[in-house]
Design a protein around this motif. Structure first.
Motif, short mmCIF file in Angstrom:
data_model
loop_
_atom_site.label_atom_id
_atom_site.label_comp_id
_atom_site.label_asym_id
_atom_site.label_seq_id
_atom_site.Cartn_x
_atom_site.Cartn_y
_atom_site.Cartn_z
N GLN A 20 15.41 -73.77 36.35
CA GLN A 20 14.92 -72.40 36.24
C GLN A 20 13.45 -72.38 36.63
O GLN A 20 12.66 -73.20 36.17
CB GLN A 20 15.08 -71.87 34.81
CG GLN A 20 14.68 -70.42 34.69
CD GLN A 20 14.88 -69.87 33.28
OE1 GLN A 20 15.49 -70.51 32.44
NE2 GLN A 20 14.37 -68.69 33.05
N THR A 22 11.56 -69.05 37.09
CA THR A 22 10.88 -67.94 36.42
C THR A 22 11.81 -67.33 35.39
O THR A 22 13.04 -67.42 35.50
CB THR A 22 10.45 -66.83 37.41
OG1 THR A 22 11.61 -66.25 38.00
CG2 THR A 22 9.50 -67.36 38.47
N ASP A 23 11.21 -66.66 34.39
CA ASP A 23 12.01 -65.96 33.41
C ASP A 23 12.28 -64.54 33.91
O ASP A 23 11.89 -64.17 35.01
CB ASP A 23 11.35 -65.97 32.03
CG ASP A 23 10.02 -65.23 31.99
OD1 ASP A 23 9.71 -64.46 32.93
OD2 ASP A 23 9.27 -65.41 31.01
N ARG A 24 12.93 -63.73 33.08
CA ARG A 24 13.32 -62.38 33.51
C ARG A 24 12.13 -61.48 33.84
O ARG A 24 12.25 -60.51 34.56
CB ARG A 24 14.21 -61.72 32.46
CG ARG A 24 13.47 -61.31 31.22
CD ARG A 24 14.36 -60.60 30.19
NE ARG A 24 15.27 -61.54 29.58
CZ ARG A 24 16.59 -61.37 29.48
NH1 ARG A 24 17.14 -60.28 29.93
NH2 ARG A 24 17.34 -62.27 28.91
N ASP A 25 10.92 -61.83 33.33
CA ASP A 25 9.72 -61.03 33.59
C ASP A 25 8.90 -61.57 34.75
O ASP A 25 7.82 -61.06 35.04
CB ASP A 25 8.86 -60.97 32.33
CG ASP A 25 9.58 -60.29 31.18
OD1 ASP A 25 10.27 -59.29 31.43
OD2 ASP A 25 9.47 -60.77 30.04
N ILE A 50 20.13 -66.10 33.35
CA ILE A 50 19.37 -64.98 32.81
C ILE A 50 19.14 -63.96 33.93
O ILE A 50 18.67 -64.32 35.01
CB ILE A 50 18.02 -65.48 32.24
CG1 ILE A 50 18.27 -66.50 31.13
CG2 ILE A 50 17.18 -64.31 31.75
CD1 ILE A 50 17.02 -67.25 30.70
N ASP A 51 19.48 -62.70 33.67
CA ASP A 51 19.26 -61.64 34.66
C ASP A 51 17.79 -61.62 35.09
O ASP A 51 16.89 -61.74 34.26
CB ASP A 51 19.62 -60.27 34.08
CG ASP A 51 21.12 -60.09 33.91
OD1 ASP A 51 21.88 -60.84 34.53
OD2 ASP A 51 21.51 -59.18 33.16
N SER A 52 17.56 -61.48 36.37
CA SER A 52 16.24 -61.37 37.00
C SER A 52 15.43 -62.66 37.00
O SER A 52 14.32 -62.69 37.52
CB SER A 52 15.41 -60.24 36.37
OG SER A 52 16.07 -59.00 36.54
N ALA A 53 15.93 -63.72 36.39
CA ALA A 53 15.25 -65.03 36.46
C ALA A 53 15.58 -65.65 37.82
O ALA A 53 16.56 -65.29 38.46
CB ALA A 53 15.72 -65.94 35.33
N THR A 54 14.73 -66.58 38.26
CA THR A 54 15.01 -67.28 39.52
C THR A 54 15.26 -68.75 39.23
O THR A 54 14.71 -69.32 38.28
CB THR A 54 13.85 -67.14 40.53
OG1 THR A 54 12.66 -67.68 39.97
CG2 THR A 54 13.64 -65.68 40.91
N TYR A 55 16.08 -69.34 40.09
CA TYR A 55 16.50 -70.73 39.92
C TYR A 55 16.42 -71.46 41.25
O TYR A 55 16.56 -70.85 42.30
CB TYR A 55 17.95 -70.79 39.42
CG TYR A 55 18.15 -70.15 38.07
CD1 TYR A 55 18.11 -70.91 36.91
CD2 TYR A 55 18.39 -68.79 37.95
CE1 TYR A 55 18.29 -70.33 35.67
CE2 TYR A 55 18.57 -68.19 36.71
CZ TYR A 55 18.53 -68.97 35.57
OH TYR A 55 18.70 -68.39 34.34
#
Length: 64
Positions: A20, A22-25, A50-55
């Motif tokens: 992961q 980034t987080d959703r924000d 997690i929605d809107s998180a990047t991987y």
């Protein structure tokens, strides 16, 4: 996720890892790569995303 089969005749397994970023924000996350699948399949699932998180996903071919 679907990976493409290797053209290398010696590859008989694949290892898929995910991290992961980034987080959703959009805040940066410190995370290590973890194995989400290993074997000869060409399709793997990543659960609990997690929605809107990047991987970042990476795959490597393994020969016996």
């Amino acid at each position: 996720m679907t990976i493409t089969a290797s053209t290398d005749a010696f590859v008989d397994q694949y290892e898929v890892e995910v991290r992961q970023d980034t987080d959703r924000d959009g805040n940066a996350v410190t995370d290590d790569f973890r194995v989400v699948g290993q074997g000869n399949a060409l399709e793997y699932q990543m659960l609990n995303v997690i929605d809107s998180a990047t991987y970042t996903v990476r795959c490597r071919g393994i020969n016996a």
